[in-house]
Design an enzyme around this catalytic site. Structure first.
Site, PDB file in Angstrom:
ATOM      1  N   PRO A 173      -0.575  -5.386   0.990  1.00  0.00           N
ATOM      2  CA  PRO A 173      -0.776  -3.952   0.759  1.00  0.00           C
ATOM      3  C   PRO A 173      -1.904  -3.412   1.640  1.00  0.00           C
ATOM      4  O   PRO A 173      -2.854  -4.132   1.966  1.00  0.00           O
ATOM      5  CB  PRO A 173      -1.168  -3.881  -0.723  1.00  0.00           C
ATOM      6  N   LYS A 174      -1.787  -2.167   2.028  1.00  0.00           N
ATOM      7  CA  LYS A 174      -2.847  -1.502   2.802  1.00  0.00           C
ATOM      8  C   LYS A 174      -3.721  -0.705   1.844  1.00  0.00           C
ATOM      9  O   LYS A 174      -3.288   0.292   1.275  1.00  0.00           O
ATOM     10  CB  LYS A 174      -2.263  -0.587   3.875  1.00  0.00           C
ATOM     11  N   TRP A 175      -4.953  -1.145   1.689  1.00  0.00           N
ATOM     12  CA  TRP A 175      -5.878  -0.518   0.753  1.00  0.00           C
ATOM     13  C   TRP A 175      -6.534   0.702   1.371  1.00  0.00           C
ATOM     14  O   TRP A 175      -6.791   0.733   2.578  1.00  0.00           O
ATOM     15  CB  TRP A 175      -6.919  -1.538   0.308  1.00  0.00           C
TER      16      TRP A 175
ATOM     17  N   GLY B 260       0.049   2.168   2.350  1.00  0.00           N
ATOM     18  CA  GLY B 260       1.002   1.538   3.243  1.00  0.00           C
ATOM     19  C   GLY B 260       1.005   0.030   3.127  1.00  0.00           C
ATOM     20  O   GLY B 260       0.643  -0.544   2.104  1.00  0.00           O
TER      21      GLY B 260
END
Length: 364
Positions: free
Chosen positions: A33-35, A199
């Site tokens: 996951p894009k934090w 994202g």
């Protein structure tokens, strides 16, 4: 903030249009996951001793280095305490985040996170209790065995998992999830947005850690919407339009949603001339802005702007709406002279279905 110390910088990513194919990177892709927080290197023990912003001595020395290489340690005293659960020496790549919301409906809170960077020590101390930050870890640059930047990601990830095996999530230190399945990554891309994530990332399993290089791939949400131009700020050079201020209607009220600032020099001057007929003036012909420097369209900043009658509409590209404001960069797609300002409402923007952040983090 303090000057950078002698610690490698962070590895960067270049944009991709969709979740990359499994073989898009050396050794195959590892997706995560894009934090949406502050990128940070957690430096503990011996490596931190060369950092001017480090707090503590010996193995207890710890620093939080932002993407620029400068220390964020003084703003997050509660994080300094929780990362001391990591065995020293160590350098971990991760993200500082703040969560908000009721149990079962928690999400990332960018506004609460950004409010944490404040010059007043009393405010820092208060917010460290009211809106505590946490660290999501996703890479390992060094541990007790030495530097790992030359090691492939598959080895760095295994070492990171072992490092965090004895650290409970409740401590505020988390290990991000990964997958090699693009279908699962695509599901994360859609589902996790409801928890405030923006994202998906992809790393090559055989790729070394390369500070400053765009070795990773990132896929972010991209959308378009129509907004009303409500004013502009003059460019810092004193010539031309620096940024356009945008608004959308909600229940009859025109609310601020952000701005656009990426214009070529020639275009900045053209915009001043184009927008001149819309400039709001008083009975004496003076621009009406002195009394409006601090209002809902200035977000509390002491920054004057030239107000415009809300008559022109633009289509903009953006990736996320945080509350009622655009997050990150907003790009001008086209002018929409065919559209009425009243059609530019907040409810035109697609909002991701809510998803509990605790499920993303794997909290028990």
């Amino acid at each position: 903030m303090n000057a950078p110390c002698d610690v490698p910088g962070v590895m960067l990513a270049k944009a991709a249009r969709a979740v990359p194919a499994p073989d898009a990177l050396p050794g195959g892709c590892s997706y995560e996951p894009k934090w949406d927080g502050y990128r940070v290197l957690v430096v503990r023990g011996a490596p931190a001793l060369s950092c001017p912003g480090a707090v503590g001595e010996g193995d207890e020395a710890v620093d939080l280095l932002g993407r620029s290489g400068k220390s964020l340690a003084r703003y997050f005293p509660e994080v300094l305490e929780v990362v001391r659960a990591l065995p020293a020496p160590v350098i971990v790549d991760g993200e500082l985040v703040v969560r908000s919301g009721e149990p079962g409906a928690e999400r990332l809170d960018w506004d609460a996170l950004s409010a944490r960077v404040h010059p007043a020590a009393s405010r820092i101390e208060r917010l460290s209790v009211e809106t505590p930050a946490e660290v999501v870890c996703f890479d390992l640059l060094a541990d007790a065995a030495g530097e790992l930047v030359a090691a492939p990601f598959r080895e760095r990830r295994a070492r990171l998992e072992a490092l965090l095996a004895g650290v409970p999530d409740a401590s505020g230190v988390h290990l991000t999830r990964t997958t090699t399945d693009p279908v699962e990554a695509t599901d994360w891309f859609t589902r996790f947005e409801g928890a405030g994530l923006d994202g998906v990332m992809a790393k090559g399993l055989d790729t070394p850690y390369e500070p400053g290089k765009r070795t990773m791939l990132k896929v972010k949400h991209q959308r378009t919407a129509d907004a009303v131009v409500v004013g502009y700020r003059v460019h810092r050079s004193g010539q031309g339009v620096g940024s356009l201020l945008l608004g959308m209607f909600h229940e009859g009220e025109l609310l601020p949603v952000g701005g656009i600032s990426a214009f070529p020099t020639a275009r900045r001057a053209e915009l001043v001339e184009e927008l001149e007929p819309l400039v709001e003036r008083d009975a004496d012909g003076q621009v009406v802005h002195a009394a409006r420097e601090r209002n809902r369209f200035s977000s509390g900043r002491d920054s004057s702007y030239v107000p415009l009658r809300p008559e022109r509409v633009v289509e903009v590209a953006f990736d996320q709406l945080e509350g009622r404001r655009f997050r990150h960069t907003v790009r001008l797609v086209r002018w929409r002279d065919d559209k009425a300002p009243q059609e530019c409402t907040l409810d035109q923007v697609e909002v991701a279905s809510g998803y509990d952040l605790r499920l993303v983090l794997g909290d028990s």
